[in-house]
Scaffold this motif. Structure first.
Motif, mmCIF file in Angstrom:
data_model
loop_
_atom_site.group_PDB
_atom_site.id
_atom_site.type_symbol
_atom_site.label_atom_id
_atom_site.label_comp_id
_atom_site.label_asym_id
_atom_site.label_seq_id
_atom_site.Cartn_x
_atom_site.Cartn_y
_atom_site.Cartn_z
ATOM 1 N N GLY A 122 20.123 38.474 36.689
ATOM 2 C CA GLY A 122 20.552 39.840 36.914
ATOM 3 C C GLY A 122 20.170 41.070 36.161
ATOM 4 O O GLY A 122 20.410 42.094 36.089
ATOM 5 N N LYS A 153 23.400 43.849 42.678
ATOM 6 C CA LYS A 153 24.597 43.526 42.552
ATOM 7 C C LYS A 153 25.487 43.742 41.175
ATOM 8 O O LYS A 153 26.508 43.635 41.265
ATOM 9 C CB LYS A 153 24.944 41.824 42.773
ATOM 10 N N ASN A 154 24.669 43.878 40.286
ATOM 11 C CA ASN A 154 25.119 44.061 39.143
ATOM 12 C C ASN A 154 24.486 45.359 38.201
ATOM 13 O O ASN A 154 23.863 45.320 37.372
ATOM 14 C CB ASN A 154 24.621 42.808 38.151
#
Lengths: 470, 463
Positions: free
Chosen positions: B177, B323-324
């Motif tokens: 990520g 997502k992060n």
């Protein structure tokens, strides 16, 4: 315009198909094909459409002169004039810069010449017109009395810009008497989609990965990286070019034309000789029928004839010495095979002759892809461990693992595996003629490939076919 | 078969419907929010464009750029490709999507329309034709690229990165990520940097101090076990550089400082820049190198601007990054000051911490002194110590400058990409002398040191 562009797919093709099928009359349908084809060519190459028309015009004229003056000196003179003009046009647009550059560096002079960008498709359509005039001369086919019908043959957008080099005699009858059928249309759509998928999903991705693996200069390339890179490029060039041919054949079928195959799984060949029977068939058969055999073929001066053919084959691919070198490389291999090596290849287990052929072809692509011969040699040096380089690097293993699926699918796409499996499934459903394979599996796969290809196309920037520059 | 098979039917319907919806979609987008870039505008029909065929190529680009549902489809294709990498080690190396990137430092929302129109001018400061090196442009339209299209001076474009220039830049490693730029040591780049700085040293008066600060890429601080060696040691590169620099150029070793704090949030995960915290540590190192006492972080007002998806995300479109998202924190200086930007059109007042970008998901880095394409800018503070600093920088310098306010009476800022001799009428040496600047800080990101075109821009300032 390229087949793998959204504009072609969503604007040009539906409009062309719509106009074509709304009208029933054969003559009007031919006109629609001519007009759309000229538009197709003009889109991106508006100026050189004049050259295309001029080229068609004099070939049309000379072919008629040949036919009307059988036995007279005019017959041979017209043939000579037509071939000479075709070669002069091709030579001027494709090779004049190259020749002048070489002369200048050889003689230390500084001649200049008016330079143009290479008109798209010129290498293909001049070969088409040469084959037409020669075939008329040989009485293999009658000269086309209508200029516009000949223009239809030369300009047909399916095979105008990147082959296959369709012979006039193969579609002569179809111009007036072709039958468009649902069956042919279905086949065409299917074939077009397969080609689109090969180009958009596999070839373009392989090309991206190859450029990441190889980098622009090879200062950091490892041995494994060099092999992976050339493998990816080999996959790319086959899938790109055979994908284009699939699309051309498919489009032809949608409009009732049947074109000959241009590829026959070349990478599974058991010799280089066989490879060239399976690779870009319309080009190698052109050289066979219009250069090699007229020169005497294998009856007299075979070495000379082979040399000329492979020199020209190399040069046809581009005005650069690396292509000539690439042609000469194949000349040597073919001579080697003809003299004794084919016999050896026949006796050893098939797997070894396949590995040999594949290796030979991979090495060939190294010359093909590097216009700078020094760089090609560096690359080969890395591949074969002559330049001391690490065996592998973290990047290479990351790229390899991340793209393993792509590589496996691409490799399979180079083999008859899919059609073999498909036939197996089809043959199991004997009771039902159409069969689940034909009515369900194949269409479902086609639609999947189509939708995925459109999605990928949107995400990809403009990427012309490799063979456009030839 | 006596009829069309259903896949042929779907084929025809699909391409026709797509064609029609694109035709009837009059409200075509002009920017891709997803990729954070301007889309190709509809080309203008000109005779020349028609004859050269450029019109058709541009039109096809425009057509696919404005294709219906484009952003969604692009994303789907990225996700599909990602899913196909399931055999992989969970690390991806991505070559940035090097389309026309939206300029990083400008694109003020109120003038976005105009920017888009000019987006494809590709104003790259070619070493041969950097604006400052063009003697013939006597008017103030200095930022004219060699393509002859005129760009107004306030057309503050970030030059597009030409990744073909150096094969070893522009690669991102996406892991856990986090996206970091991979660093590949290129000896010549560092020799070039040293050569340029030494030239500055030679041309400037001895009383002017020169500092060299090179923020490393975040890749250096990533602990890669299996794939160690994928990025070259930036520390080695910096040591090599130090051996080449003139003795009278002071190296500000931000490397060691950042390395000591590498477990803190000093780099963004979704952007190649350092965070304000990272920049703060670099500021501390700078002050310590000079023997001054840095301010403590607590003295600044801390503001959390929320989620941020930066350049590494827009270039890779990687889902694990999306997502992060990063959280974006700024530290507001308390020293009273005024900030002015200068371009061909004159003086513009601006904010050191520009809250205009606080609600943008992808442009938040512009919050830090967005100098835009201005030729130079200056922060005048209430500090009356007569000290004057010039920062010659890329975007990394933006985040560090706000910490310096209490130490200087005037802080000049020059971005090598946008300096224009026609605006100031002087080269950088004269600029330094005339403004009585006594310290020059080069704050240039590691990858820009590696980027020949950027560095030749820095060299071009001397002409």
């Amino acid at each position: 315009m390229v087949f793998s562009s959204l504009f072609f797919l969503c604007v040009f093709l539906p409009i062309t198909l719509g106009l074509y099928y709304v009208i029933k009359n054969r003559t009007y349908r031919n006109w629609i094909l001519i007009i759309t084809s000229l538009f197709f060519y003009a889109w991106g190459e508006p100026v050189w459409i004049s050259l295309l028309i001029i080229s068609t015009l004099f070939n049309y004229y000379f072919a008629l002169v040949i036919e009307r003056n059988r036995g007279s000196w005019k017959e041979k003179a017209s043939l000579t004039a037509a071939i000479a003009l075709n070669i002069i046009i091709l030579g001027y647009f494709k090779y004049s810069g190259f020749i002048v550059d070489n002369l200048n560096s050889l003689l230390g002079t500084s001649f200049e010449i008016l330079r143009f960008g290479l008109p798209v498709g010129i290498s293909f359509y001049t070969f088409k017109t040469i084959s037409y005039v020669v075939d008329v001369y040989r009485r293999d086919v009658k000269a086309q009395p209508s200029f516009f019908k000949l223009l239809l043959y030369v300009s047909m957008f399916h095979q105008l810009v990147a082959g296959p080099i369709v012979r006039y005699k193969d579609i002569d009858d179809a111009i007036d008497n072709r039958v468009e059928s649902f069956e042919g249309f279905n086949y065409g759509v299917s074939r077009f989609i397969v080609g689109l998928g090969k180009k958009v999903l596999l070839a373009n991705t392989a090309s991206n990965v190859a450029s990441m693996v190889m980098g622009n200069n090879y200062s950091r390339l490892s041995v494994a990286g060099a092999w992976l890179g050339i493998l990816l490029l080999s996959l790319q060039i086959y899938l790109d070019f055979s994908g284009y041919s699939d699309m051309a054949i498919g489009l032809g079928a949608m409009f009732g034309f049947k074109y000959k195959e241009n590829f026959d799984y070349p990478y599974i060949s058991k010799s280089v000789t066989e490879f060239w029977r399976r690779w870009h068939i319309s080009l190698s058969s052109f050289f066979r029928d219009y250069v090699y055999i007229p020169l005497g073929g294998n009856r007299k001066y075979q070495m000379r004839n082979l040399f000329i053919v492979w020199f020209l084959t190399g040069l046809w691919h581009g005005a650069s010495w690396n292509f000539v070198l690439w042609g000469m490389y194949y000349f040597l291999l073919l001579v080697l095979e003809k003299t004794f090596f084919l016999k050896v290849l026949d006796r050893i287990p098939a797997v070894f002759s396949r590995i040999y052929s594949l290796l030979a072809v991979l090495v060939g692509w190294v010359f093909f892809f590097h216009t700078d011969i020094g760089q090609a040699l560096t690359y080969l040096g890395i591949m074969f461990g002559i330049n001391t380089r690490p065996i592998s690097s973290p990047e290479v293993s990351i790229h390899f693992l991340n793209n393993a699926v792509l590589i496996i699918v691409s490799v399979l796409a180079c083999t008859p595996a899919a059609s073999w499996i498909y036939r197996k499934i089809k043959n199991r459903n004997k009771e039902n003629e159409a069969g689940i394979a034909e009515t369900l599996i194949r269409p479902a796969i086609n639609i999947f490939i189509l939708i995925l290809s459109i999605i990928f196309l949107v995400g990809q920037s403009y990427s012309p076919f490799l063979y456009f520059k030839f | 078969m006596k009829k069309l098979r259903w896949d042929s039917v779907i084929f025809i319907i699909l391409i026709t419907i797509l064609g029609l919806t694109n035709l009837l979609n009059f409200n075509k987008p002009t920017v891709s929010v997803l990729e954070n870039r301007a889309l190709k505008p509809k080309p203008e029909l000109t005779i020349n464009g028609l004859l050269t065929g450029d019109y058709f190529r541009d039109y096809e680009d425009y057509y696919s750029d404005t294709f219906i549902l484009r952003d969604k489809l692009v994303k789907t294709s990225k996700d599909f490709q990602k899913a196909m990498a399931f055999l992989g080690p969970g690390i991806t190396i991505v070559q940035s999507v090097d389309d026309i990137q939206k300029p990083q430092e400008n694109n003020l929302p109120d003038q976005s329309d105009k920017n888009i129109g000019n987006e494809d001018n590709d104003i790259i400061p070619d070493p041969a034709s950097t604006p400052s090196a063009q003697p013939d442009t006597s008017d103030d339209t200095g930022q004219t690229g060699q393509n002859g299209e005129n760009a107004s001076p306030e057309n503050d474009e970030m030059p597009e990165r030409d990744f073909g220039d150096d094969p070893n830049i522009g690669y991102y490693l996406v892991i856990d990520g986090k996206a970091v730029q991979i660093f590949k040591f290129n000896k010549e780049s560092f020799e070039y940097y040293a050569q340029i700085l030494n030239k500055y040293r030679e041309m400037l008066d001895d009383s002017v101090k020169i500092y060299s600060m090179i923020p490393p890429t975040a890749g250096e601080f990533l602990r890669l076990k299996k794939y160690a060696g994928i990025t070259d040691s930036q520390n080695d590169a910096l040591s090599y550089l130090e051996s080449l620099l003139d003795k009278d150029i002071v190296t500000v070793n931000v490397y060691d400082k950042l390395n000591r704090h590498k477990d803190e949030y000093i780099y963004f995960r979704t952007d190649h820049h350092w965070t304000a915290l990272g920049a703060y540590y670099a500021y501390v190192e700078f002050m310590e190198t000079k023997g001054e006492k840095p301010l403590s972080l607590e003295q600044f007002e801390k503001i959390d601007l929320g989620d941020f998806l930066g350049s590494s995300y827009t270039k890779t479109l990687d889902k694990s990054l999306e997502k992060n998202p990063d959280s974006f924190i700024v530290y507001k200086p308390y020293t009273k000051h005024e900030f002015f930007k200068y371009d061909g059109k004159g003086e513009h007042k601006a904010d050191v911490i520009d809250m205009k970008y606080k609600d943008s998901l992808t442009d938040k880095y512009l919050t830090f002194i967005s100098t835009g394409g201005s030729t130079w800018s200056v922060i005048r503070t209430e500090v009356n110590n007569g000290k004057k600093l010039l920062i010659i920088k890329d975007s990394f310098g933006n985040a560090i400058a706000p910490f310096m306010l209490s130490h200087y009476e005037e802080i000049y800022i020059v971005d090598a990409r946008f300096y224009n001799k026609n605006v100031t009428g002087k080269n950088i040496i004269e600029f330094i002398e005339d403004n009585k600047i006594d310290e020059v800080l080069f704050c240039i990101y590691m990858e820009d040191v590696n980027w020949h075109k950027f560095m030749s821009g820095v060299e071009g300032l001397l002409n």
